[in-house]
Scaffold this motif. Structure first.
Motif: not given
Length: 857
Positions: A134, A136, A268, A270, A587
């Protein structure tokens, strides 16, 4: 504890601690103990109860055995010393099997849990084991709290540079194939096999809005304007080969919308890059993931990057273990200093610094025994086990003080043999009681279904047994040497130097050096406690305040304990300076509502039965109506096939021509280009396709238009449909997305509710079950309260059993148990006040607290 335990044992044996008489026989000691117990029970002159006689008999047996052992030890200290040392070192051979376990599903989840069973079945069908990386991205100016809008042309271009670096530039040299370099396309999970997208990596990125499906590339025009960026992310994009439309969900965070529900701001982004798990390439894959993590250190103009790779938690746990090893070394140093303070007297002879040092060595040998035997038995190290050496140090030093304190109480006129025999007869029984209670409590705790707690309890059992054995053997032998040294007036650190202590200041020089106010006969720390702390506690107002404050604290802690909640987070295990803490924050702030993927898996071979198809299609609405599933997130491949067929009067497909083409009313339209197939018309669909050939031929035609749906089916290549080369379906899955489930109660409720849905499926459908990797942790929440209660009750029962047997007084034993219960309730209450939750780790420590509390009664 050293003073208290020794005084209790001596009083119970009828032996004054400062008596100069010879050691009484065990029989006379027990008789006095029985008389004392009878007096406490108010039964002087009456025959002691069977319970009291049993306790006295047990104490008599222990005292007699340890007294005999004390004589043996005093006569053969060298043999005992070397035999115990060699025994401990031989146990260290188990270190060759020492292994650590950091996989959460093997630590915190009962291995008999349904989630483990379903996980194994799911992985055997759909492949295990993927690695989710992941990424970000937030505004550089606002940091993890965001702030600036990322939906701007200049930001999108910089975001694209990060994606391009991961997708095209980052590479590692293979360790298994010298000269070979691995890129993302070599390591990633592919969308499908043998389909137009077979060379496309599975990933989810906000740049998917700019994905060109003809070239399978992200194409961002450098002339794109800020308005065009906003326009691009407004609507979901339907993709021919993808089962679900591309939306902002999970790709954008911190979204703001205008009054028309149009996105005007996102703070943001992702990304998820999915790699294949490959045991033969683990080191290569982890090296690649580390290079993705290294992007966090890169200085970008507009953005800040946060990364959680699949290997991040394992790496940080390993670093945590290294930190614990350093802490262990510092702990040993501090314990040694503490032991020197307790046993030190600033006296050239009666100081016991060498004895204190060897006491710490004996604890080290106990740790060797614990880790060696536990590893040899097949148990593994866990993040919780790392605390055990500190516990063994505390218990070992406490036992050491009990032995030394009892030795110092012996009259100076006695011989070394008599002193050691009396010490073992009294203090040996004391540390046996506490050690036996600890061992029994942890042994019962080892019956738990939680692997981490079971492993910890086994390590603790071997550790406490090892500590007990090393204290009465290795350390006991050094006590003999030290007693002989003091008897002969030899210096502490220079045992070859004999001093004349009754002739003035002696060789030490000035009085201030070794004598006078600096020399404490009873030891420095004991002197402070006896002269200051004990006097403070004996004051009337202090007693009154104690009687008021402690019940008040107990009441407050009862209230706090009732407010405890369940929770589990990897935050509990990573070091305080870990980069993952910031990643977790990002997150939680921006993507907590994203939810987790849900799979409804059906394993069976009766797909053409109408009742099976009706139930399978019905799952779409049933699951979609669940309060735990996101609305309209369900994707059902069978429902999609029928929707695709709906309204089609004719579907033209190719089938094999090795059978009579006139059956079932098929109409031959011609041959396919390979000359081996024919075209046919399919009658209009009425109800369900219950003919197997029709069903599978229609499925193949549908999959030709929705290739990625292949990922939701598992075929049996060795079991084909008659008259065709089409493999039958072995298993299928319906996909959906769970809502954000913020608490353990809602997580358990979601798991149970979804299982209730699938468990009502027709038996002809086969085994159907919901699966999400997080169910492994939900299983923990489902059993943790039961495990906590059972383990605490078992541990307290162990305390009660030993107390009743050894104390011989029901009221006295109840006091002990009551104190242990109060301590644990106080601990539970303080857990709530300090923000600690109920989980596998805290349950381990609650059980541990019972064991530690036993050492102080």
């Amino acid at each position: 504890m050293a003073d208290l335990e020794s005084q209790v044992v001596v009083a119970g044996s009828g032996i004054p601690p400062t008596s100069s008489t010879q050691n009484p026989t065990p029989a006379s000691a027990v008789e006095k103990s029985a008389k004392a117990t009878a007096m406490q029970d108010g039964k002087v002159g009456k025959k002691p109860s069977a319970f009291t006689r049993m306790s006295v008999a047990v104490e008599k047996g222990f005292e007699k055995a340890f007294t005999k052992y004390g004589y043996f030890l005093a006569r053969h200290p060298i043999a005992v010393f070397f035999i115990s040392f060699l025994l401990a070192i031989s146990c260290g051979a188990g270190f060759i099997k020492l292994r650590s376990e950091v996989n959460a599903d093997k630590l915190w989840v009962p291995q008999e849990a349904r989630a483990i069973f379903d996980r194994d079945r799911y992985n055997s069908l759909f492949g295990s084991d993927i690695r989710i990386n992941s990424v970000y991205i937030v505004s550089k100016q606002g940091g993890k709290l965001g702030g600036e809008n990322l939906l701007r042309r200049d930001v999108i271009e910089e975001v694209y540079s990060v994606h391009r670096a991961i997708y095209e530039e980052i590479n590692v040299t293979s360790l298994g194939a010298p000269g070979k370099r691995w890129f993302l396309k070599d390591l990633c999970l592919r969308t499908c096999t043998d389909c137009p997208m077979s060379d496309v990596c599975v990933m989810t990125t906000p740049l998917d809005f700019w994905y060109d499906w003809s070239s399978h590339r992200i194409q961002i025009d450098s002339t794109v304007t800020d308005e065009e960026v906003l326009e691009r992310v407004q609507t979901e994009r339907a993709v021919a080969f993808f089962p679900l439309p591309i939306s902002a969900d999970g790709r954008l965070g911190g979204i703001k919308r205008d009054e028309n529900d149009k996105i005007i701001n996102a703070t943001a982004m992702g990304f998820s890059y999915i790699l294949r798990e490959n045991a033969s390439m683990t080191e290569d894959i982890e090296a690649f993931e580390q290079k993705i993590i290294d992007l966090m250190a890169k200085d970008f103009q507009h953005i800040k990057v946060y990364v959680q790779a699949e290997s991040s938690i394992t790496g940080e746990l390993g670093r945590s273990i290294q930190t614990d090893l350093l802490s262990l070394q510092l702990g040993i140093v501090f314990i040694l200093i503490y032991a020197l303070l307790v046993l030190g007297k600033f006296h050239p002879v009666r100081n016991r610094s060498v004895l204190a040092f060897t006491g710490v060595i004996s604890i080290g040998l106990a740790i060797v025994i614990s880790f060696g035997l536990s590893s040899a038995a097949g148990f593994f190290l866990t993040p919780v086990t790392n605390v055990l050496p500190f516990i063994l140090i505390g218990i070992g030093v406490d036992d050491m003080f009990v032995l030394v304190s009892e030795l110092e109480r012996q009259p100076k006129s006695l011989s070394v043999e008599e002193k050691i025999a009396r010490t073992m007869g009294h203090a040996g029984v004391s540390i046996t009681i506490t050690s036996l209670t600890d061992v029994l409590a942890f042994a019962l705790g080892a019956t738990t279904t939680l692997p981490a707690l079971k492993s910890f309890c086994v390590f603790a059992v071997f550790g406490i047994l090892g500590d007990f054995l090393m204290q009465i053997t290795f350390f006991g032998a050094v006590m003999v040497f030290d007693a002989r040294r003091i008897k002969q007036n030899r210096a502490d650190c220079l045992c070859c130097l004999r001093l004349s202590m009754d002739k003035g200041p002696g060789p030490c020089g000035s009085t201030g050096c070794c004598y006078g106010k600096f020399m404490k006969e009873e030891g420095v720390l004991r002197s402070i406690i006896e002269r200051y702390y004990s006097r403070f506690l004996s004051r009337k107002w202090v007693k009154i305040m104690t009687l008021i404050l402690f019940p008040a604290l107990f009441g407050v802690c009862i209230w706090g304990a009732t407010n405890l909640k369940q929770d589990f987070s990897f935050r509990f295990f990573v070091p305080g300076d870990s980069y993952l803490l910031d990643v977790f924050d990002v997150g939680d702030i921006y993507f907590a509502e994203q939810g987790q993927p849900l799979n409804i898996v059906t394993e069976g071979d009766s797909w053409t039965l109408s009742e099976v198809q009706a139930a399978y299609i019905g799952y779409s609405s049933t699951i979609n109506q669940s309060p735990f599933v996101k609305n309209d997130s369900v994707s059902n491949w069978m429902e999609g096939m029928y929707d695709w067929l709906d309204g089609r009067a004719t579907v033209t497909i190719c089938v094999t021509n090795d059978f009579n083409t006139t059956i079932k009313g098929w109409t031959v339209l011609g041959t396919c280009t390979d000359g081996k197939r024919i075209r046919r018309n399919v009658p209009p669909i009425n109800g369900y396709l219950t003919d197997e050939v029709d069903f599978y031929e229609m499925l193949e035609a549908y999959l030709a238009q929705r290739a990625s749906v292949n990922g939701n089916l598992v075929r049996d290549e060795n079991n084909t449909v008659p008259f065709t080369t089409i493999p039958r379906i072995k298993a299928g899955r319906i996909t959906a997305t769970l809502k954000n489930l913020p608490t353990a109660d809602t997580q358990v409720a979601a798991m149970v509710a979804l299982r209730n849905i699938t468990d009502t499926a027709p038996s002809s459908m086969g085994y159907t079950y919901p699966y999400n990797f997080e169910f492994l942790y939900f299983e923990q929440y489902a059993v943790i309260e039961h495990e906590a209660i059972v383990n605490v009750v078992l541990a307290i029962s162990a305390v009660a059993l030993i107390s009743f047997v050894m104390i011989g007084n029901l009221i006295g034993a109840l006091y002990v148990v009551l104190c242990i219960v109060m301590i644990d309730i106080d601990l539970l209450g303080l857990m709530w006040f300090t923000g600690v939750t109920i989980n596998s780790v805290s349950v381990v420590n609650i059980v541990l607290a019972i064991g530690l509390a036993v050492d102080y009664w």
